[in-house]
Design a protein around this motif. Structure first.
Motif, PDB file in Angstrom:
ATOM      1  N   LEU A 249      16.890  34.038  -0.912  1.00 49.29           N
ATOM      2  CA  LEU A 249      16.295  32.701  -0.945  1.00 49.29           C
ATOM      3  C   LEU A 249      14.940  32.711  -1.641  1.00 49.29           C
ATOM      4  O   LEU A 249      14.589  31.769  -2.365  1.00 49.29           O
TER       5      LEU A 249
ATOM      6  N   PRO B  59      17.939  25.394  -4.594  1.00 50.36           N
ATOM      7  CA  PRO B  59      18.748  25.544  -3.380  1.00 50.36           C
ATOM      8  C   PRO B  59      19.982  26.398  -3.628  1.00 50.36           C
ATOM      9  O   PRO B  59      20.584  26.360  -4.706  1.00 50.36           O
TER      10      PRO B  59
ATOM     11  N   THR C 206      23.751  27.471  -1.881  1.00 53.63           N
ATOM     12  CA  THR C 206      24.741  27.169  -0.858  1.00 53.63           C
ATOM     13  C   THR C 206      25.053  28.426  -0.050  1.00 53.63           C
ATOM     14  O   THR C 206      24.806  29.563  -0.500  1.00 53.63           O
TER      15      THR C 206
ATOM     16  N   TYR D 258      26.363  31.433   7.635  1.00 58.83           N
ATOM     17  CA  TYR D 258      25.976  30.281   8.446  1.00 58.83           C
ATOM     18  C   TYR D 258      25.355  30.744   9.770  1.00 58.83           C
ATOM     19  O   TYR D 258      24.346  30.198  10.232  1.00 58.83           O
TER      20      TYR D 258
ATOM     21  N   LEU E 249      21.875  32.267   9.060  1.00 61.47           N
ATOM     22  CA  LEU E 249      20.896  31.226   8.742  1.00 61.47           C
ATOM     23  C   LEU E 249      20.454  30.497  10.007  1.00 61.47           C
ATOM     24  O   LEU E 249      19.270  30.194  10.190  1.00 61.47           O
TER      25      LEU E 249
ATOM     26  N   MET F 259      16.611  30.293  11.436  1.00 68.41           N
ATOM     27  CA  MET F 259      15.947  29.018  11.710  1.00 68.41           C
ATOM     28  C   MET F 259      15.563  28.901  13.180  1.00 68.41           C
ATOM     29  O   MET F 259      14.547  28.305  13.527  1.00 68.41           O
TER      30      MET F 259
ATOM     31  N   ILE G 188      13.359  27.577   6.784  1.00 69.41           N
ATOM     32  CA  ILE G 188      14.471  27.390   5.850  1.00 69.41           C
ATOM     33  C   ILE G 188      14.951  25.954   6.001  1.00 69.41           C
ATOM     34  O   ILE G 188      15.231  25.486   7.101  1.00 69.41           O
ATOM     35  N   ARG G 189      15.036  25.246   4.877  1.00 69.93           N
ATOM     36  CA  ARG G 189      15.558  23.877   4.873  1.00 69.93           C
ATOM     37  C   ARG G 189      16.963  23.873   4.316  1.00 69.93           C
ATOM     38  O   ARG G 189      17.235  24.533   3.307  1.00 69.93           O
ATOM     39  N   GLY G 190      17.855  23.165   4.950  1.00 73.63           N
ATOM     40  CA  GLY G 190      19.227  23.064   4.478  1.00 73.63           C
ATOM     41  C   GLY G 190      19.672  21.622   4.382  1.00 73.63           C
ATOM     42  O   GLY G 190      19.356  20.821   5.270  1.00 73.63           O
TER      43      GLY G 190
ATOM     44  N   TYR H 121      20.392  25.714   0.657  1.00 67.43           N
ATOM     45  CA  TYR H 121      19.288  26.145   1.502  1.00 67.43           C
ATOM     46  C   TYR H 121      18.107  26.588   0.638  1.00 67.43           C
ATOM     47  O   TYR H 121      18.270  27.180  -0.431  1.00 67.43           O
TER      48      TYR H 121
END
Length: 226
Positions: free
Chosen positions: A14, A20, A22, A38, A41, A45, A51-53, A59
Motif C-alpha cells: 500500500l 488505490p 483492490t 480482506y 486488512l 484497521m 487504511i481507507r477502503g 484501499y
C-alpha cells in the motif's frame, strides 16, 4: 508466509502504490487468497492503522503513517554485528550473504549516532582461515527439509571410512568453527546422531514427513545435552 510477515507486506504494498489497490490486486502481489487479504486488512484497521477502503475503488494507506523504528540498544546492535560477522565468515554462501544483508539493513535503520557501531564496530570475530569442506551437500536444502519436517536418506561414511545408509529425521544444521553437522534422529540407531556434512556421500530428499514435530525432537535432543 507468516501472518505477521504478510501484514507487514500489505503495508509495504500500500505504501508503494500510486493509487488505490483492490483486495484482488493485493492478493495477487502477495500470492495469497483475496479472502485472506480482506481478513488481514480488517485486522490492520482494527489496530487503528489508517487504511481507507472504498467499494469498487480499493484501499489506500494514509500519508504520514509509518512503522515504529527498530529500537536497539548499543549492546544489542553489537550483538547483531558480532553474530552477523561470525555467520558471514563461517556459514554457507546463502547464509553468509544473508548476514551481510542484515548488517546493511541494521545500518540503514538505526539512528545516525549509532551507525558507527555497525560501520566501524569495536567487536569482531576472526575471518575463516580455511574453506569448509561440505562435499556436494546443499546445506540450504538440508535446512529447508528440517523446516518442512521431511525425512532424508543418507549415504554416509564415518571417521574410519565405514559406509552406511541411514534414514533420518533432520532437526538442525549446526555451524561449528571448522566443521558443519546435520543433527537428526536416526531410524537405524533409534537415537540422535551427528553427521558431518563433508562425509555425506549423497542425500536423498524424501517427500515423507516424519511422525514427530521438530520442536518436540529438538527439546528431547537438548535435554540429552544437559
Amino acid at each position: 508466509m507468516r501472518r505477521a510477515d504478510r501484514l507487514f507486506e500489505i503495508l509495504q504494498v500500500l505504501r508503494r502504490a500510486k493509487g488505490p489497490l483492490t483486495a484482488s490486486a493485493i492478493a495477487e502481489k502477495l500470492e495469497t487468497s483475496q479472502r485472506t487479504v480482506y481478513r488481514d486488512l480488517a485486522a490492520l484497521m482494527a489496530r487503528r492503522v489508517p487504511i481507507r477502503g472504498e467499494a469498487g475503488v480499493g484501499y489506500v494507506l494514509e500519508r504520514g503513517f509509518d512503522l515504529p523504528p527498530l529500537m536497539l540498544t548499543p549492546s544489542e546492535i553489537e550483538a547483531v554485528v558480532l553474530g552477523a560477522q561470525w555467520v558471514a565468515a563461517n556459514a554457507d554462501k546463502t547464509l553468509s550473504a544473508a548476514a551481510e544483508g542484515v548488517l546493511a539493513k541494521v545500518a540503514a535503520i538505526v539512528p545516525e549516532h549509532l551507525r558507527e557501531l555497525v560501520d566501524d564496530p569495536v567487536v569482531g570475530t576472526p575471518p575463516a582461515r580455511h574453506k569448509h569442506p561440505d562435499g556436494t551437500v546443499d546445506l540450504g536444502r538440508l535446512r529447508e527439509w528440517s523446516r518442512k519436517q521431511l525425512k532424508l536418506h543418507l549415504h554416509y561414511t564415518d571417521a574410519e571410512g565405514l559406509v552406511s545408509k541411514r534414514t533420518v529425521w533432520p532437526i538442525l544444521v549446526g555451524y561449528v568453527t571448522g566443521v558443519r553437522v546435520l543433527i537428526a534422529w536416526c531410524e537405524l540407531r533409534r537415537d540422535f546422531r551427528y553427521f558431518r556434512t563433508e562425509r555425506l556421500l549423497s542425500v536423498d530428499f524424501l517427500d515423507t514427513p516424519y511422525p514427530e514435530r521438530r520442536a518436540t525432537l529438538r527439546r528431547r535432543w537438548e535435554a540429552q545435552l544437559k
